[in-house]
Each structure stands twice: as structure tokens, then as C-alpha cells.
Design an enzyme around this catalytic site. Structure first.
Site, PDB file in Angstrom:
ATOM      1  CE  LYS A  61      -4.233   4.482  -6.192  1.00 16.19           C
ATOM      2  NZ  LYS A  61      -3.303   3.443  -6.576  1.00 16.19           N
ATOM      3  NE  ARG A  82       2.163   5.328 -19.371  1.00 15.62           N
ATOM      4  CZ  ARG A  82       3.432   5.521 -19.121  1.00 15.62           C
ATOM      5  NH1 ARG A  82       3.870   5.622 -17.897  1.00 15.62           N
ATOM      6  NH2 ARG A  82       4.305   5.623 -20.114  1.00 15.62           N
ATOM      7  NE  ARG A 128      -1.538  -3.678  -7.789  1.00 16.19           N
ATOM      8  CZ  ARG A 128      -1.397  -3.433  -9.096  1.00 16.19           C
ATOM      9  NH1 ARG A 128      -1.700  -2.259  -9.585  1.00 16.19           N
ATOM     10  NH2 ARG A 128      -0.945  -4.361  -9.906  1.00 16.19           N
TER      11      ARG A 128
HETATM   12  C1  BTN Z   1      -2.415   0.957  -4.159  1.00 13.32           C
HETATM   13  O1  BTN Z   1      -1.198   1.034  -4.397  1.00 13.32           O
HETATM   14  O2  BTN Z   1      -3.234   1.545  -4.865  1.00 13.32           O
HETATM   15  C2  BTN Z   1      -2.901   0.151  -2.978  1.00 13.32           C
HETATM   16  C3  BTN Z   1      -2.959   0.986  -1.739  1.00 13.32           C
HETATM   17  C4  BTN Z   1      -3.433   0.225  -0.505  1.00 13.32           C
HETATM   18  C5  BTN Z   1      -3.301   1.050   0.747  1.00 13.32           C
HETATM   19  C6  BTN Z   1      -3.936   0.387   1.922  1.00 13.32           C
HETATM   20  S1  BTN Z   1      -4.142   1.476   3.299  1.00 13.32           S
HETATM   21  C7  BTN Z   1      -4.599   0.122   4.303  1.00 13.32           C
HETATM   22  C8  BTN Z   1      -3.707  -1.031   3.928  1.00 13.32           C
HETATM   23  N1  BTN Z   1      -2.471  -0.991   4.664  1.00 13.32           N
HETATM   24  C9  BTN Z   1      -1.415  -0.778   3.873  1.00 13.32           C
HETATM   25  O3  BTN Z   1      -0.241  -0.681   4.266  1.00 13.32           O
HETATM   26  N2  BTN Z   1      -1.808  -0.675   2.611  1.00 13.32           N
HETATM   27  C10 BTN Z   1      -3.238  -0.847   2.483  1.00 13.32           C
END
Ligand code: BTN
Length: 324
Positions: free
Chosen positions: A184, A318, A119
Site C-alpha cells: 500500500k 484481498r 477507512r
Molecule cells: C485508507 O484507509 O486507505 C484511507 C486513508 C485516507 C487518509 C487521508 S490523509 C488525509 C485525509 N485526512 C484523514 O484523516 N484521512 C485522509
């Protein structure tokens, strides 16, 4: 480099394999095997090499296997297709590029991502062979409003799947983080394309840490935890299959009834329940006590002015108290 993944899969059982037998399997010389072992070591795989015995991967790994994953999707909801890749830039980008061209729901998993995205434009560190990188392409009928709370619902699906596989104490952090031990464990990235007023193509991206080495953690800017640390040593293929299964069932319920039927489940897992928190918005900051979410997935923040409802978006949450 040709044969790298095949080599990894040959030694994935954690037993010794001689250079000669590996070379025969891959039809390359022992010297070429040695070169490939060095590449694997530079990728973070710990591999012992003993003269006369051969090579051994210290931590056995289970590579993704389409048939094994499919055998764990016992859902009454059908999956139109499943792709299992070795490497891709981002499974989300890949599925977005397929939107409108393939039947949905369609899933894609990759052993690694070269440009995994999180994100707010952050990268998602995606080393080979040890985590879950999953994207599910889904068609939503009913406009943008029908997607309220979607990413929170996905968090509930992930937590339910992990509990079902006896991985304890998975919690959720608004809006779409998966937490355990107050660190996380994974994240959800939902991306949309198409005509939002009518039919939206939704890509639900999920990253879950199964095993992340100390070296790999140095590239991640926040404290993280992986399933191995939580004492979970189950099958990655079972996890992937059961997760897809749960997502299919929950998406059907979400489509029919919206987020409200997931609200209690989400609130029961709220990592910051009752804690003082700050919500960081692009130009401001809200302070209050976290009181869970409402039936639309909005965060309820108790402030001196009363209860504020915060809609998700490009926001982050947070704790103020150091204890959480
Ligand atoms: C976050 O920032 O917490 C979200 C992370 C999401 C990662 C996943 S891995 C599979 C899919 N492909 C990506 O490029 N991102 C999501």
C-alpha cells in the site's frame, strides 16, 4: 513547543547549522535549541550533532509551501482556496467542519495529523513533514447516484499524477487503495455531508506515503511502501500541486460524464486483474476471479454462478493466491 517547526525548516536543507546561529534566528538560547532538537529526534527525525559544527538533519526534507503548491496548479479549473497547516487532527474532519461555509472546491494540506483517519475506522499514521495528507472539499450536484465510482476516479487521478512525475508502476486496488510493488502506497477516504438528494458536500481525503521510517511502520498493520523506496525523490510541493490540478480536471470530467470515462484507466491499473480474490463483507465472504470494474465502479467477480457485481461500501478485498 514554540519554534519547533521553524527550527525544522531552518535545518531542512540537510546542511550543518550551529546552535548559535539557530538560536539567533529563533531568538532563543542554545540550550533551548538543544531541547528542541531532542524533541525532533523523538518525533523520528534523524539529526546529527557534532561539537563545533552544529546540527544536521540526515535526510533533507521539503516543507509544504503554499506558493510553490499554487504555482503547480496550472488548471483551467479554479481552486477557491488552499490552506497549508502544520498540524491538525484530521484534514478530512477539518474540511467537513467547513462544509457549507466556504466556497468550493477548497483544498487543505497538513504537515501532520494527530487523528488521521482511514477507512473502516482505522487510524492513518501521519508523521510530520514527509507525506501527503490532503483533503479537497467539493460540491456534488445530482444526488448520491452521481457519486458512483468517485473514489475509484480519485485513485486514477493519483496514479496519473504520479506517472506524470515519473514515478513508475502505480497500481490500484478496489475500491480505493493506491498500490506499488504489491504494497500500500496510499489511500482515499471520501466522506459526505449535506442533503444527499440535492447538493452534497464531499470531502475527498488522500494520504500518500512519501517517507515512512521503520519505527513508524510498526504502527501500521499492513505492508506499506513509500515513494522514497520506489526511487522517487521529487518535490513534495510539486506533487501536491500537480495532484490538486489533476483532481480538479478529473472532477470536472466526472461531473459531466461519470465514472465510465475513467473505467479503462482504472482497469489498466488493477493490481489483482485475473487473480482469485475474496471480498469480505460485514457478514459474508465472496470468492471469485477479479475481472476489473464496470462503468459504475462496481467490482466484477467471476464465480461459479456467473459474474457478480459488487458495490463498494464497507468492504475489503484481498487476494487468495499468495503471489499477489
Ligand atoms: C485508507 O484507509 O486507505 C484511507 C486513508 C485516507 C487518509 C487521508 S490523509 C488525509 C485525509 N485526512 C484523514 O484523516 N484521512 C485522509
Amino acid at each position: 513547543m514554540r519554534g519547533l517547526i521553524e527550527l525544522l525548516s531552518l535545518i531542512s536543507d540537510g546542511q550543518y547549522h550551529s546552535g548559535e546561529s539557530l538560536g539567533q534566528h529563533l531568538n532563543i538560547s542554545r540550550a533551548s535549541i538543544w531541547k528542541r532538537i531532542q524533541v525532533l529526534q523523538s518525533m523520528g527525525f534523524e539529526i546529527y550533532s557534532i561539537r563545533g559544527k552544529g546540527y544536521r538533519l540526515v535526510d533533507a526534507i521539503e516543507l509544504l509551501d503554499k506558493q510553490k503548491i499554487l504555482s503547480n496548479i496550472g488548471s483551467t479549473e479554479t481552486l477557491a482556496s488552499l490552506e497549508v497547516l502544520s498540524e491538525i487532527d484530521s484534514t478530512n474532519a477539518y474540511m467537513l467542519s467547513k462544509a457549507g461555509q466556504i466556497s468550493t472546491p477548497a483544498a487543505c494540506l497538513s504537515e501532520s495529523q494527530t487523528a488521521g483517519r482511514g477507512r473502516r475506522g482505522k487510524p492513518w499514521v501521519s508523521p510530520f513533514g514527509s507525506n501527503i495528507y490532503l483533503s479537497l472539499l467539493w460540491t456534488a450536484h445530482g444526488g448520491l447516484q452521481s457519486l458512483d465510482g468517485l473514489s475509484l476516479m480519485i485513485g486514477v487521478s493519483i496514479a496519473k499524477t504520479l506517472s506524470g512525475l515519473e514515478c513508475p508502476d502505480v497500481q490500484l486496488k478496489w475500491p480505493n487503495d493506491i498500490y506499488a510493488n504489491k504494497k500500500k502506497l496510499g489511500g482515499v477516504l471520501v466522506e459526505l455531508t449535506g442533503n444527499w438528494m440535492d447538493q452534497a458536500h464531499v470531502v475527498i481525503g488522500i494520504g500518500l506515503n512519501q517517507r515512512i521510517t521503520q519505527e513508524q511502520r510498526q504502527h501500521i498493520e499492513q505492508p506499506i511502501v513509500d515513494l522514497a523506496e520506489l526511487g522517487w525523490s521529487g518535490s513534495r510541493n510539486e506533487l501536491a500541486g500537480k495532484l490538486i490540478n489533476q483532481l480538479l480536471l478529473d472532477l470536472r470530467a466526472f461531473e459531466e460524464k461519470g465514472f465510465s470515462m475513467f473505467q479503462d484507466d482504472w482497469n489498466a491499473r488493477n493490481v489483482y486483474e485475473g487473480c482469485s480474490v475474496e471480498v469480505l463483507q460485514p457478514r459474508s465472504r465472496l470468492l471469485g476471479e477479479c475481472q476489473g470494474v464496470n462503468e459504475r465502479g462496481e467490482l466484477l467477480l467471476k464465480t461459479e454462478q456467473g459474474i457478480l457485481k459488487v458495490h463498494s461500501g464497507e468492504l475489503s478485498l484481498r487476494p487468495i493466491s499468495r503471489e499477489v
